[in-house]
Every structure is written in C-alpha cells, then in structure tokens.
Design a protein around this motif. Structure first.
Motif, short mmCIF file in Angstrom:
data_model
loop_
_atom_site.label_atom_id
_atom_site.label_comp_id
_atom_site.label_asym_id
_atom_site.label_seq_id
_atom_site.Cartn_x
_atom_site.Cartn_y
_atom_site.Cartn_z
N ALA A 151 -14.16 -28.21 21.73
CA ALA A 151 -14.15 -27.49 20.47
C ALA A 151 -13.42 -28.30 19.40
CB ALA A 151 -13.46 -26.14 20.67
N ALA A 152 -12.31 -28.91 19.78
CA ALA A 152 -11.53 -29.66 18.81
C ALA A 152 -12.38 -30.75 18.18
CB ALA A 152 -10.29 -30.26 19.47
N GLY A 153 -13.19 -31.41 19.02
CA GLY A 153 -14.02 -32.49 18.52
C GLY A 153 -14.94 -32.02 17.42
N ARG A 154 -15.46 -30.80 17.58
CA ARG A 154 -16.37 -30.29 16.58
C ARG A 154 -15.69 -30.15 15.22
NH1 ARG A 154 -17.60 -25.79 20.04
NH2 ARG A 154 -18.77 -26.62 21.77
N ASN A 155 -14.37 -30.15 15.22
CA ASN A 155 -13.68 -29.95 13.95
C ASN A 155 -13.42 -31.25 13.21
OD1 ASN A 155 -13.57 -27.16 14.14
ND2 ASN A 155 -11.84 -27.32 15.58
N ILE A 156 -13.78 -32.37 13.84
CA ILE A 156 -13.50 -33.65 13.19
C ILE A 156 -14.21 -33.76 11.85
CG2 ILE A 156 -13.93 -36.11 13.39
CD1 ILE A 156 -12.98 -36.03 16.14
N GLY A 157 -15.42 -33.27 11.80
CA GLY A 157 -16.14 -33.29 10.53
C GLY A 157 -15.35 -32.56 9.45
N LEU A 158 -14.75 -31.46 9.83
CA LEU A 158 -13.97 -30.68 8.87
C LEU A 158 -12.72 -31.43 8.43
CD1 LEU A 158 -14.18 -27.17 10.51
CD2 LEU A 158 -15.35 -27.97 8.47
N VAL A 159 -12.07 -32.05 9.41
CA VAL A 159 -10.86 -32.80 9.06
C VAL A 159 -11.23 -33.89 8.06
CG1 VAL A 159 -9.08 -34.32 9.97
CG2 VAL A 159 -9.74 -32.28 11.25
N ILE A 160 -12.35 -34.56 8.31
CA ILE A 160 -12.78 -35.60 7.38
C ILE A 160 -13.05 -35.02 6.00
CG2 ILE A 160 -14.64 -37.23 6.90
CD1 ILE A 160 -14.79 -37.79 9.87
N ALA A 161 -13.76 -33.88 5.95
CA ALA A 161 -14.03 -33.25 4.66
C ALA A 161 -12.73 -32.94 3.94
CB ALA A 161 -14.85 -31.98 4.86
N LEU A 162 -11.75 -32.43 4.70
CA LEU A 162 -10.46 -32.07 4.10
C LEU A 162 -9.74 -33.31 3.56
CD1 LEU A 162 -8.56 -29.74 3.55
CD2 LEU A 162 -7.58 -30.02 5.81
N ILE A 163 -9.77 -34.38 4.39
CA ILE A 163 -9.11 -35.61 3.94
C ILE A 163 -9.77 -36.15 2.68
CG2 ILE A 163 -8.70 -38.03 4.56
CD1 ILE A 163 -8.24 -37.07 7.44
N LEU A 164 -11.09 -36.10 2.64
CA LEU A 164 -11.79 -36.56 1.44
C LEU A 164 -11.33 -35.77 0.21
CD1 LEU A 164 -15.51 -37.10 2.57
CD2 LEU A 164 -13.77 -38.81 1.97
N LEU A 165 -11.23 -34.46 0.38
CA LEU A 165 -10.79 -33.62 -0.74
C LEU A 165 -9.38 -33.99 -1.16
CD1 LEU A 165 -12.05 -30.00 -0.06
CD2 LEU A 165 -12.76 -31.57 -1.85
N ILE A 166 -8.52 -34.23 -0.16
CA ILE A 166 -7.13 -34.56 -0.48
C ILE A 166 -7.08 -35.88 -1.24
CG2 ILE A 166 -4.91 -35.21 0.53
CD1 ILE A 166 -5.44 -33.06 2.68
N ILE A 167 -7.91 -36.82 -0.84
CA ILE A 167 -7.97 -38.11 -1.56
C ILE A 167 -8.41 -37.86 -3.00
CG2 ILE A 167 -9.16 -40.31 -1.71
CD1 ILE A 167 -9.20 -40.33 1.37
N VAL A 168 -9.46 -37.05 -3.15
CA VAL A 168 -9.92 -36.75 -4.52
C VAL A 168 -8.79 -36.13 -5.32
CG1 VAL A 168 -11.47 -35.29 -5.87
CG2 VAL A 168 -12.33 -36.48 -3.86
N GLY A 169 -8.07 -35.17 -4.70
CA GLY A 169 -6.97 -34.52 -5.40
C GLY A 169 -5.90 -35.51 -5.81
N THR A 170 -5.55 -36.40 -4.89
CA THR A 170 -4.48 -37.36 -5.17
C THR A 170 -4.89 -38.33 -6.26
OG1 THR A 170 -4.06 -37.20 -2.82
CG2 THR A 170 -2.80 -38.84 -4.04
N VAL A 171 -6.14 -38.78 -6.18
CA VAL A 171 -6.61 -39.75 -7.18
C VAL A 171 -6.65 -39.11 -8.56
CG1 VAL A 171 -8.63 -41.06 -7.93
CG2 VAL A 171 -7.89 -41.14 -5.54
N THR A 172 -7.17 -37.87 -8.62
CA THR A 172 -7.34 -37.28 -9.94
C THR A 172 -6.06 -36.69 -10.52
OG1 THR A 172 -8.05 -35.22 -8.93
CG2 THR A 172 -9.78 -36.72 -9.62
N SER A 173 -5.16 -36.23 -9.65
CA SER A 173 -3.98 -35.56 -10.22
C SER A 173 -2.66 -36.17 -9.77
CB SER A 173 -3.97 -34.08 -9.85
OG SER A 173 -5.26 -33.56 -9.89
N GLY A 174 -2.72 -37.24 -9.00
CA GLY A 174 -1.49 -37.93 -8.60
C GLY A 174 -0.50 -36.98 -7.96
N ASP A 175 0.78 -37.15 -8.27
CA ASP A 175 1.72 -36.34 -7.52
C ASP A 175 1.86 -34.92 -8.03
OD1 ASP A 175 4.07 -38.55 -8.85
OD2 ASP A 175 3.69 -36.53 -9.60
#
Ligand SMILES: Nc1ncnc2c1ncn2[C@@H]1O[C@H](COP(=O)(O)OP(=O)(O)OP(=O)(O)O)[C@@H](O)[C@H]1O
Ligand SMILES: Nc1ncnc2c1ncn2[C@@H]1O[C@H](COP(=O)(O)OP(=O)(O)OP(=O)(O)O)[C@@H](O)[C@H]1O
Ligand SMILES: [Mg+2]
Ligand SMILES: [Mg+2]
Lengths: 341, 325, 506, 341
Positions: free
Chosen positions: A28-52
């Motif tokens: 089951a955990a493996g199935r969540n990897i796609g989600l973790v990646i989606a979340l990380i992508l969003l966090i990167i977008v957030g950090t890039v656009t709004s910094g700290d």
C-alpha cells in the motif's frame, strides 16, 4: 460507480524474489509514492514562487491547521468508502455538532464542565452516523441517497436549533484547549495526527479494519464467511459520524463559534482527498496514508494560490487541471508499484 | 454609531468632493494590505471585490494582496493567518461569518495589524480597528416604510417577501427590519420565500411564490441580483398587479426604476463600495492619517452606511455608483 | 468421428506466447484446427487454456508467434476482429449482461437495427429460433438475463455465439454449470455444428465428456503444448492425465472409511423448508460421515445448504449441531456453532479476490488470532501457512492475491478457511466446479481426510458420479422435494436419474 | 459504490403463468409504480393543504416549467449513470454554456441570428462533455474526480468569460422563443418533453441505449462482444454535456440572463432525481420514466412547501425524510413487481 477499466484493476502479482524494498514498493505504501511526488512538486512550486514566505514554520502550521478539520473528516470517509459506501452528510453533521456544542456551552453550569461540549458534539455526530448506517444497512437505501437526505435534514435541524444565528463560544477552558499547542504543534493538528494514527491502526491492525476491507471487496463473500455485514456497516457510518463530530468540535474551536453553515461542502473536499489518495470509490482498497497525503496536497495547493495572489477564477481552472493530473500520476505509480513486485 | 453617507468611494480620489483632503491623498510609505472576502459568487460580492481592487490600484502606495474568495470560515481564517505570517500593514476583511472570524482578527490586532471589518460585524469590538457596515436592519426598515407609504392605506394588503440565503444573519436582520416597519402601519408579510442570491434561484422561488399567491399588493425582494430572476418570473407569469421594491441597488434595477415600465418601483441601497472604503480607511490607519472632514484626528471606530430608498425621483443621483450585477 | 488428416487447417497457432506483468502464461503453444472437428484443449488449472482462448478471440495480443487463418497470417487485434473472421467465443466467466434481455444479450455488438433503431421483433423472432435449436423454446426472448440460473445463462451465451456467422466456436468450460441433461443437449448442438463444417474448440476438466464429444486433443502444461492433435479414439485416459499433470493420478475417489458406531450425530436437520424454494427436508449426518445431495440443476440443493448455514431464513424447521439446536437464519451464529460453507460460486460468494490468500483463509476465525480487536498478524500468517502447506496450495505463497490462483487452488483456500476455523459441520457446494483432474483427486482425498478426522460433511455436486463416489449416503431430490435417502453404495447414476425423472413427473 | 445488499438485489424469479398484466408490472414500467404512488400521495397532500391554489393549471405549469431545466439535465445524467459513471460537472457546464450564449448574443450581427446562441451553448456543453469522456475513458481517471475537476474548472472559466457579472439577454427572438408556448404548453416544458421522449427512444429502442445498459451492467463482457467501450463512454459524457448545454439555454431563457452562477448544485438535484427514479448508481439498470417521475416528485414537493409557506429549515428536514421514504417505497415496489411475475 466509476468507469475504471476492470481489466486494469491491479491485483497483487506474485513476488518472485521480492526484496524488502520491492515488497514495500508494491505494498500500500508503494502506491502512495505518486502522491508523495505530487506533493513534493507542489512544495517546490511553492518555494520557488513564494520563497520563505512559503517555507516558514508559521505558514506550514497555517497549512496543517487548515488541513486538520477536513483531514479528520477524510479519515472517517476513508473507512466508509473502503467499506463500499459514501457519506455525503459529514459536512452538514459537522455543522449540527458545532451548533449543539455551542448550545451546550450556553447551558454549562460551570465553565469547568467544558469537556461536556465535546462529548455532546461527538454524541451528535455518532447519532447521525448510526441513523445513516441503519437506513443504509437495514433499510437497504442506497448510501448516496440516505446520506444526501441526512445532509439536507441535518442542516435544517441545525438551523432550527441555532435559530440561524452564529453563536460565539466564550468558554475559556474550551478556547484555551482548542487554541493551545503542545510541543509547538497546535491542538487541532494533534487531533488530526491522533485521529490519523488511530485510523491507521484501526484499518491495518484490527479485525474492524480487516472486515471493512473485506466488505468493500466482496460484500456477499464476507457475509457468507460469517461476518455480520449489516452491523458492521452501521459501525462504519457511525465512525464517519463520529469524525464529523470531532471535526465539528475542531471547527468550533477554530472559529470560536458554532453555526449551521459550518462544514458546507466539506464532504466534497473529504471525498476528493480520499479518492486522490488512492482509495477506490468502489470500495475494497484504500490507505490512510494516501488520504493524509491527499488532504495535504489540496491544502498546499490552496496555500500556494493565496501566496501568489492568484485570481480566483484562474485558481479554479488550475485546481481542476491539477486534480486530474494528481489522479493520473497517482494511478501511474499505483500500477507500476504493483507490476514491479 | 456615527452615520456617514458614503457612496462616492469609487470616484477619483483627486476630486472626491467633500471628503477631499490633499494631505490624505499624498503618496505615503508603501503599505501592504491584505484583503479577504467571501466567494464572489454573486454580483454584489463581485462588485465589492472589483471596487476594492480598483480602489487600491489608484494608490501607488498600496500593495494589495487578495486571497481567494471563500464561503468557508476555516479557509478564510487560514488566509488571515497567512496575512499575519506575512506581517502585512493592514487587513481588510469581509468575513463569511463575523463571529467565526473574530478570533483570528483579534490575533491580527494583537500582532499590531489593524483590521478593517467590512459589512459583517465581528462579535468583539477588540477584533477591528474600524468597522464599516451596511445597515441590513435599516434596509428592511427602509423597504417596509416605503411599502407602507405605497399600500399602507389598504389594511388587507398582501405583502410578499423574497429573502436571500436564509441562514445568513444579514438576511434575518433585513427580514426583521422589514417586519418591524410593516408592523408600524399594521401590515404583515403573508408570503415569504427564500432564494440564494442567484438569478436562477430568484426565478425559481418567485415562480412558485406567484402561483401560491394569486393576488399580491407589494413585494420586497432583498437582492437585485436575484431580482433579475424575480423579474423574469414575474414577466413570464404576466403579473403586474403589485409594486416591487428591490435591494442592494444594482445598475440594472436602477435603470428599470428610471424607465418606469416594470413593477420595480424602488430599491434600497446596500453599498457595494464598502470594501473599497475599507481599503481607503486601511491606508489611512496604516499611514496614521485621519478622516478628512472630521475634527477628530483619528479614523473613527465604527461607520454605518445609510440605506436610502431609490425611486424614480432620485434615481439620477445614485445611478453612477450603482454596481453591475 | 471424422478423419482430419487431409483437411486444410482452418486455424493454425504457432509458437504463441503471452505474459502478465512479467509472468509467462503462454510460453509457446502450437496447434491447428480443421473445419468440422471438435478439438479439445486439456490442461490443469492455470495451464493457460483460457489465455490461449483469449488470444484467439482478440482479448489479448500475443507477444510472439503467429496465427494462420485458412492458411494466411492474421492479427486478431480486438474482439471485433475475431468476430469478423468468424470466431465466436463462450468465455469461462459468464459473459452475459444481467440488465439486458435474452434477445438483447444475444445481439449485443451486432444489433439488428435500421439506422441505430432496434428491430425488436426481428431480434425476438431469431432469438426464439436459436433458443428452440438449443432445446429451450420455453425461454422468452424478452426475459431479463439477470433472472436466469447460471445454466440458462450459459445457454444464452451459446445462443449468442450461434447468432453470428461463424466458422469456429470456442467453448471454455461450458459444462461447468450444466447438469447431465443439459450437457446432452449441448452435445447435440455441437454435433449439428460440426456436421455443418463448423469447427469447435472445447475445453473441459471432465474427461468423460472429452471421450464422448471430442475428435482430437491438444494438451497444454505450464503454458506449453505437450501434445497436439492426438486422436481421442487412440489415446487412453491415463496417458492424457500423465500429459497434463506430469504424473499418474489414480484412485479418483478415495475409499470410504467405515463410520464407528459410536460416532456422534453432528448435524441434524428437521423439517427445514424455505417457502417457494424447497419442501421440508430432514436428515442427520454423523461425525466422520459424508452426506450427498443429488438432483438436477434448480432442484434446490444449494438452497438447502444456505438454509442450514443461515444465509437463507427458513420458513419451518430446526437445525441441530452436535445435539444442540441453533438459532436459524443467522450466518454468524451458524459459524460460531461450528458450521462452515464453501459456496457454489467461488469467486462471487466465497472469496475476496483482491485480497491475499492468508486473509481469505482467516476471515472467519478472527477470535483465534486476535486479542480483543487487535490482530496478531504473525500468528495469523503462521496459522494460514500451516493449513495451506497441509493442503499443498500451489504456489504456497500466502501473500498472493487469491484472484490469481487457479480454480482448484481457490477451492483449497476455502477449505483452509474452515480448517483454520475448526468447523464440526462442513457444507460443500460444487467443490470441484472448474477444477482440473489432478486437483480434483487431491480435493476428494482432502474431503475424505477431513471426514475421517470427525467432521460431518454435506456435499452437493451436479456430477452425480461425484456425489455417489464421495458420499456415504445420498439424498435425492427433485423440484425441492426429497425423494429418497439411500446408502451411496446401493444406487448408481442411472438409478438417481430414474428417481429424479419419476419425481419430477409426479 | 453503494451498500446495497446484493442478496436483496432483485432477481426475477421464473414466471410460472405470467399474464400480460404481470409482464407489464414486472417490466421496467412496473418498477415505477412505487414512484407513481409517491407522486400521487404528494399530490393529495398538496390538494388537501392548498386546495385549488395547488391544482390550478397555472400552478401545474409553474411546477413543470421549474422541473424542466433540471429535468433535461437528469435525462442526460440517467444515461451516464446507467452506463456506470457519474457526472458532477453538469451544473457548472450549464453555467458556462449560459455565459457563452449570452456573450454570443452581444456579438450577434443581427437579432435574427439568435438561433446561433443556442448552437453555441450546445457546442460548449458538448465540448465539455467530450473532454470529460476522454479523460475518463482514455485517461482512466475515475469519473467522480474527472467531473469534479471539470465542475471547478468550468466554473472558473465561466467567471473569467463573464467577468463575474450577470449579462442580461435582450435578444427579442430568443426571449419570445423561450418564453413562448405552443398548444398552451410553455416552450421550456416542450423541450423537456422532447428531450425525455428522445431519451426514452434512445435508451429503449436504439443500439446506443442497449450498449449503454450493457456497459454499465458488465463492462468487460460488453468489450468482449466487440463493442468499442471507450468510445461509447465518450459519447455518454458528450450526451451529458449536451443536455447541460440545452439546460443552459433553457435557464438563460427562463432568467433572461447568463451568469457563471447558473446551475450551481443542479448536479445534485439531477443525480437525486435519477436515483430516486430507480436507476442503479452502480450502473446497468434504469429508466427514463423513473427519472421524470423523480424530477416531478422533487418539484411537487418544493411547490407544496412554498404553497404552505413553510420555513426553509422545516422544509429541509421534511425533504430529507421524504427522500428516504420515496426510496423505500420505490424499492418495495421494485422488489414486489419483480417477484410477482
Ligand atoms: N489477467 C491476468 N493477469 C495476470 N495473470 C493472469 C491473468 N490471466 C491469467 N493469468 C495467469 O496466467 C496463467 C494461465 O491462466 P489461465 O486462466 O489461462 O488458465 P486455465 O488453463 O484457463 O485454467 P483453468 O482451468 O483454471 O481455467 C495462470 O497462472 C493465471 O494466474
Ligand atoms: N438466480 C436465480 N434467481 C432466482 N431463482 C433462481 C435462481 N437460480 C435458481 N433459482 C431457482 O431456485 C430454485 C433452486 O435453484 P438452485 O439452482 O440453487 O438449485 P440447485 O439444486 O442448487 O442447483 P445448482 O446445481 O444450480 O446449484 C429453483 O426453483 C430455481 O429455478
Ligand atoms: Mg480457464
Ligand atoms: Mg446450486
């Protein structure tokens, strides 16, 4: 209820020399990897656009505090959906619970009785859930309609009780409790963490969870295996109602008020998070971790929008696109994780 | 409360008539204002937003942050938390629910950020530096009084009311004002329906109302936005035996009043420029300026806007500030 | 029997391979079919027969190998392509749509229509003709298929295949849900088809049927052809079994074990009935005894088991386990009192296909390895593993999704469920439906071992031979009415059929 | 998606001496008898409480006129649900279609080109439906999520196009058309009648309808019968989108305006009517007549509430109870009708 291709329904395929890593990936955990990646992508977008402004602790707490109310609902919803049902009434039951809790607050003989507010709210949620469950399991009314009826009725009931006004809660003890924090983490977030952890244990480590998955997977087979399916379904909706009661307390604390409009459309947020989290709407499969990730994804998204001062209409279009993309990523990985083991 | 007729908010600051104060208009330190309001799923709320944004755009010293409009108190709380985290200079807040946002607004105030409370009032006076409100109860009173003037000589007059979203406190205030005013001339509401501030909702409930009440003398419709639907239903039913009074004061409604060829005879203003005023006040507060035309050296705490009745006689005066629904 | 040597092959299959998620199901299959023959494909569960069929019908695309249709290479990319060539298929899993009528099911995909508008009357006329040809003029074309018994659904599936303009018809275990009368009917139709030059690919685990209807045989083992084009008339059964299983399987039915006189009465059924389904029935089964229910499809055998088990609420009667009456109409009660049921439809009623084997095994026995509500998964797995090893589950992987196991192994999982639970009374409904010869023999001996260990067993099977071979005593019924209870040794297959025919005639 | 008891799922038992009457009762029409009874009960309540204010022609026209917009949506939804899917986006697509149609009205070179408005609205609906269908059928995204995304995105798009204002339509020809009537029956009601009739024929008398039932009932079997299931699913959502476009035109005519808020939550009304009408949410079974009855029941109910000047909160509670009761009556009769044949 979905047009999913049944032939594509992933079954565990046999592991030959399944190393530990692979076992985890395929689980089951493996199935969540796609989600973790989606979340990380969003966090990167957030950090890039709004910094700290995005990464600072306060903002992160803001995100998780916001996430925690619908998060608790989504945990209950995960059980209902895995068990093959749906509960459209949770948002409205949340509102009802908040109204009853604030009414109780007014009646308190002494402020130190404030935990009574909580108990009353939970009882209301539980009762609504039990009614849903009985109508569905014993009345054989399709879950969608039964809980839609409850949605409408609970909102009406909350309006009558509250006389359509918003009651402010001034019970000191309750407010201190709900606005407090422990080890730097706000109470509301603690509640979400505890409910998620309890949900995880319940789903993965108890007979209750096992029965839920079995009923969602094949109700008739589960019945013929000697399990009291109807009673279990009542329990499932009771659990859904209970989480609605908890969320009602949380929202009452967060807004220091109770009103019949609390929780409007929260059921959709909860269902969306559960489904994005990889739980099959048809029942029989799902994870708590996926649901938590789903909730976080939606809330980080909203936060990024606000941080970037985006026009709300553009937000809506982007959100629509991101939902589809998230589901696609999640599916891609779900399929892969299974195939690779 | 202090009553200030303030309907000129969207005009150019340089010639904003009696409130002009050159000192106030001068560009000062750049300030960041956070603005959050309910979802703009309604013409009046849309006008609130666009007027606020337009107002901010006029001042080079305002950096406006607009959060996603939402009807979810919890989400709006997190937006205000975001403004506090970012340490903005002032917050203009039109809460989805005044009571629910009180706590977080108080926190903002405690963090030294002045909060301008627009339209829906907080439950604590400590939660806002300035409160600027439309007068919902007053609206109901104005509408009721107008109807009394028109049909009050008939003690059996059938009065219908088409309310907005019933679960909002503002709807109840309006209805209460309306009932109180009617009571003064011995009338009461005989048929009441509630729509949802949307055109389609207005149409739907009105068509039902009209068939439930075959003879009506006057209707008060709380909201000109849903009024489009209300009028469509009236047209389609071919009814014209009554007079109708609107609410909010949309451009559409005023044009109809002006033209005089519909049942709509009047509307009660509920200013859609409150948030724009809020932005101005926020700037003044953040830059330590005072409200002009007052001797007082600080911006007042509470401003309640008037709810005048617009009819064919005075519609010219109000048309320019009316909002497009 | 026809001679096939000098006929042009209709379809040739050469070196076809197909794998699922990296696991090879077909590793190289060759065979050829000539017009007018009945070509039987034999193989154990999981050998790849159905996969091969689905390659022919365009459901799967093979990874390697070629298909020659009337001598020239073809690719069958989707079901439409197969149907266009003239290949119709009756799939193993019933492939009818419950919400549609019989006529609509038959013409699904090639509806009789004018510009998209259905010609209902024409469809009904042709459906009636097809059903009459199949020996079922009693079925109304406008009847909803969801209301039919599995046997009748199979008839619809057959009619559907015949409704097309076909040169080859593929039947994947059509007889699994049919009783002997129906099978006769089926064979009559097959003979008509071959007389018209249509080729038939026939799959069944019942070797007697192969003997009766087949012309040539292809044997598949582990995804590979081990023998192709064997003439039925020239191949002894023992050789076929060895080809299929790679070993000798003997003594299909294990010898009966005498029941000790002291053996306690484990199950007693008194005057049990369900209105509209079966008339009052009474019998008793002792520890160590196997009791059989024999009758035709629809005679109410499954319903009797379900009523004992509490899955149906009886209208009258009582059930005693180990001498004590139990509350009827409640499955959890029955299970708690020591009754277990292995239902008729393994997949839809017995198993949670997506879940791993061990969870399917332990589903009825939580109290045995859970402390209050908390599972002890270690104990759970080890208990499941012990039973699965004892039953020689293949593969012996308790974490594999049960849906991926072969039919015989799925049946073993269900037996394991009740072994873990430790039931006193075991109700087996069609325990060998769709199970291959090798696994059948294993299941028979497991059933016997269980009974020898003191379990009372009630078994239902559409193969009268199986009931008689397994059971110590049999109850014969027709149309829900008990006709007789006898020692299995005192009656043979034709005796049962005579009873049944007389019973239903009355 | 529902907790329906499969063992209670109605199976036709073999008819012994099935007379013609019985055949009718047991047929799809028979399953609707429960609904007809529920409707008659409501009408009796209406007549008793409001007398001829309820029964007069104008009131009846009011009810059906009001019913017609969601009615058209519900017809499209019936197909989508029978086919095993769900479409949450129809309300929002309706709004988008109304906005685009009114924008088109402004651009019309001549007023006599008004039918162009209709064409544009239908095209918008169709396009949205096709996008839904492609994402669901070919992207394998679960219908609930794909159409939820479309719900959000279409609303955002409508807001941008309309600049969040309500546009009034002043095109004479269009208004005369939509407000007109023929043989005493308003145009909108005619549209509903025609769409229902077309829907009935499409479902019961064409290959398209039979394939829809087949896909909802057993998707894999339908594929094996040589039907291009994915393409058919695209058609289904296209049909759903098309009815949203038609409903968009109707609501634009009815309110003489177009706005992005048109149609908010109509999807729930449509789904509720379809399900009360006896269509299985899981797909594979349903009737157009049932859907029409479901729509009428809800609208008569609302009318009775208004006639009796009921408080909205009380309305809500009553409505919730009536939904449950309607489903129960409908089920009782569905089961009986089937058993008796
Ligand atoms: N869709 C699938 N996904 C993964 N594995 C599959 C799939 N279908 C079949 N298999 C595997 O391929 C192998 C061959 O299966 P197949 O169904 O062709 O066997 P069979 O000979 O028809 O058996 P039976 O006699 O039980 O019907 C088995 O190991 C099975 O588990
Ligand atoms: N799907 C069904 N729906 C309704 N009635 C059915 C169905 N299947 C069978 N019946 C009826 O129930 C009675 C008993 O049927 P059933 O098929 O269970 O008997 P059985 O002896 O167990 O036969 P089988 O060999 O099919 O298991 C018969 O009258 C039959 O017509
Ligand atoms: Mg097979
Ligand atoms: Mg049976």
């Amino acid at each position: 209820m979905s047009h999913q291709n049944p032939s594509a329904a992933p079954l565990h395929t046999p592991g030959r020399a399944a190393g530990t890593l692979r076992a985890v990936l395929g689980s089951a955990a493996g199935r969540n990897i796609g989600l973790v990646i989606a979340l990380i992508l969003l966090i990167i977008v957030g950090t890039v656009t709004s910094g700290d402004r995005f990464t600072n602790v306060n903002n992160i707490l803001t995100i998780v505090r916001l996430a925690s109310v619908t998060g608790v609902l989504a945990i209950g919803m995960t059980f209902v959906i895995i068990g093959g049902g749906i509960d459209l009434s949770v948002g409205s039951v949340l509102g009802l619970a908040s109204v009853v809790a604030t009414l109780a607050a007014v009646q308190l003989a002494s402020e130190s009785f404030w935990p009574l507010m909580i108990i009353v709210a939970l009882a209301v949620g539980l009762a609504a859930g039990v009614i849903n469950g009985i109508i569905i399991a014993y009345g054989n009314v399709v879950a969608f309609m039964a809980t839609l009826a409850m949605l409408i009725a609970a909102r009406g009931f909350a309006e009558i009780l509250s006389n359509r006004t918003t009651q402010t809660v001034r019970v000191r003890g309750f407010l201190e409790f709900s606005d407090g924090s422990f080890l730097g983490i706000p109470t509301l977030v603690w509640i979400f963490i505890l409910v998620s952890a309890a949900g995880w244990i319940l789903l993965n480590r108890t007979t209750f969870g096992r029965r839920t998955v079995a009923i969602g997977g094949n109700r008739e087979a589960t019945r013929l295996a000697g399990i009291n399916v109807k009673r279990h379904i009542v329990y499932l909706y009771a659990l859904g109602g209970l989480t609605a009661g908890i969320a009602g307390v949380m929202l009452t604390g967060r807004t220091t008020s109770g009103t019949s409009t609390h929780g409007t459309l929260y059921e959709l947020d909860a269902i969306a998070a559960v489904v994005v989290g990889g739980t099959l709407l048809a029942g029989g499969r799902g994870t708590i971790v996926g649901t938590v990730l789903g909730i976080l994804i939606f809330n980080v998204l909203t936060n990024i929008f606000t941080q970037n001062n985006l026009n709300t209409s553009v937000q809506a279009i982007t959100k629509g696109a991101i939902i589809v993309i998230a589901v696609l990523i999640q599916q891609r990985f779900a399929a892969r994780g299974v195939r690779e083991t | 409360g202090l009553l200030v007729g303030c309907t000129s908010g969207t005009t150019d600051p340089a010639d904003s008539g009696p409130t002009n104060n050159a000192e106030n208009e001068e560009t000062g330190d750049t300030i960041v204002i956070g603005f959050s309001g309910p979802a703009a799923d309604h013409g009046w709320l849309g006008a609130i937003n666009s007027a606020a944004i337009a107002e901010a755009a006029k001042y080079p010293d305002i950096d406006l942050r607009v959060a996603e409009g939402t009807n979810d108190a919890s989400l709006q709380i997190s937006q205000v938390e975001g403004f506090i985290n970012d340490n903005v200079d002032a917050i203009v807040l039109l809460p989805t629910d005044g009571a629910a946002l009180t706590d977080v607004a108080t926190k903002a105030m405690e963090a030294g950020i002045p909060v301008i409370n627009v339209d829906r009032e907080f439950s604590s006076t400590f939660a806002a530096r300035v409160t600027i409100l439309g007068d919902n109860y007053g609206m109901g009173v104005s509408a009721g009084t107008y109807i009394c003037e028109q049909v009050g000589d008939n003690p059996d007059a059938i009065i219908a009311e088409i309310a907005g979203i019933d679960s909002l406190p503002l709807t109840q205030d309006r209805s209460r004002g309306f009932a109180d005013a009617l009571d003064d001339c011995g009338l009461e509401v005989s048929n009441r329906v509630a729509a949802d501030f949307t055109v389609a909702g207005g149409e739907a409930v009105t068509s039902q109302l009209l068939s439930a009440a075959p003879q009506i003398d006057a209707i008060w419709n709380h909201d000109d936005d849903q009024g489009l639907g209300v009028l469509a239903a009236i047209d389609s039913a071919g009814r014209d035996e009554f007079i109708m009074v609107g609410g909010a004061g949309s451009k559409n409604a005023m044009e109809l009043i002006q033209s005089g060829d519909s049942v709509l005879e009047a509307t009660v203003i509920y200013p859609s420029t409150q948030a724009a005023d809020g932005i101005r006040l926020a700037r003044l507060v953040a830059q330590d300026k005072a409200l002009s035309d007052l001797v007082e050296v600080e911006v007042p705490n509470r401003i309640v806007l008037n709810a005048p009745v617009v009819d064919a006689d005075n519609v010219e005066k109000y048309l320019p500030t009316a909002f497009t629904s | 029997m026809i001679t096939v040597d000098h006929k042009e092959p209709l379809l040739e299959v050469r070196g076809v391979t197909k794998s699922f998620a990296g696991v090879a199901a077909l590793k190289g299959v060759d065979f050829s079919i000539v017009p007018g023959e009945v070509h039987c494909v034999l193989g154990q569960n999981g050998a790849g027969k159905s996969t091969l069929i689905k390659v022919l019908s365009g459901v799967y695309t093979p990874e390697a190998g070629e298909l020659l249709w009337q001598g020239s290479g073809v690719s069958i990319a989707d079901p439409t392509a197969a149907l266009d060539l003239g290949i119709a298929t009756m799939y193993q899993e019933l492939d009818v749509v419950d919400g549609l009528t019989i006529a609509e099911n038959i013409f699904l995909g090639h509806e009789l229509s004018a510009g998209g508008v259905l010609k209902v009357r024409e469809a009904h006329r042709r459906t009636r003709a097809l059903l009459a040809r199949l020996g079922h003029p009693d079925l109304s074309p406008s009847r909803e298929v969801g209301s039919l018994s599995p046997a009748n659904k199979q008839i619809v599936s057959m009619a559907r295949a015949l409704s097309r303009d076909i040169k080859l018809i593929v039947m994947d275990e059509p007889s699994a849900v049919l009783d002997s009368e129906e099978v006769k009917n089926l064979f009559r139709v097959v003979r008509e088809l071959t007389r018209d030059g249509i080729a038939v690919v026939y799959i069944s685990h019942r070797l007697a049927e192969i003997r009766e209807i087949g012309d040539r045989i292809t044997v598949i083992k582990d995804g590979r052809t081990t023998a192709s084009g064997l003439l039925v008339s020239a191949t002894p059964t023992a050789q076929l079994i060895t080809l299929m299983t790679g070993r000798d399987v003997e003594n299909v039915f294990p010898p009966a074990v005498p029941i000790p006189d002291a053996a306690a009465e484990m199950l007693r059924v008194e005057n049990l009935s369900v209105r509209g389904l079966f008339e009052p029935v009474s019998f008793a089964v002792r520890a160590g005894e196997i009791f059989g229910l024999a009758g035709l499809v629809g005679s109410g055998r499954s319903e009797i088991l379900e009523a004992i088990y509490g899955a149906l609420r009886p209208s009258t009667g009582e059930v005693f386990v180990d001498g004590a009456p139990i509350r009827t109409g409640s499955v959890p009660t029955a299970v708690a009192k020591g009754i277990g049921l292995s239902p008729e439809e393994r997949k839809s009623q017995g198993l949670i296909l997506e879940q791993p084997v061990y969870r399917n095994v332990t589903l009825s026995s939580f109290p045995r390895f859970a402390r209050s509500i908390f599972l002890n998964e270690k104990l759970e797995r080890s208990m499941a593993r012990t039973q699965l090893e004892a039953l020689e589950l293949r593969p012996a992987d308790p974490d594999r999704a049960v849906g991926l196991l072969s039919g015989g192994n799925q049946q073993k999982v269900l037996l394991a469920r009740w072994l873990v639970h430790g039931t006193k009374v075991l109700l087996l409904d069609e325990p060998t439906r769709g199970v291959d010869v090798g696994a059948r023999a294993e299941i028979y001996s497991l059933i016997r071992q269980l009974s020898a260990a003191g379990t009372a067993i009630v078994v239902v099977s559409s193969e009268i031979e199986e009931v008689l071979g397994l059971a110590d005593r049999v109850l014969v019924l027709a149309d829900g009415e008990t006709l007789d209870i006898r020692n299995a040794a005192d009656i043979d297959e034709s005796g049962v059929l005579d009873l049944v025919m007389k019973g239903s005639a009355e």
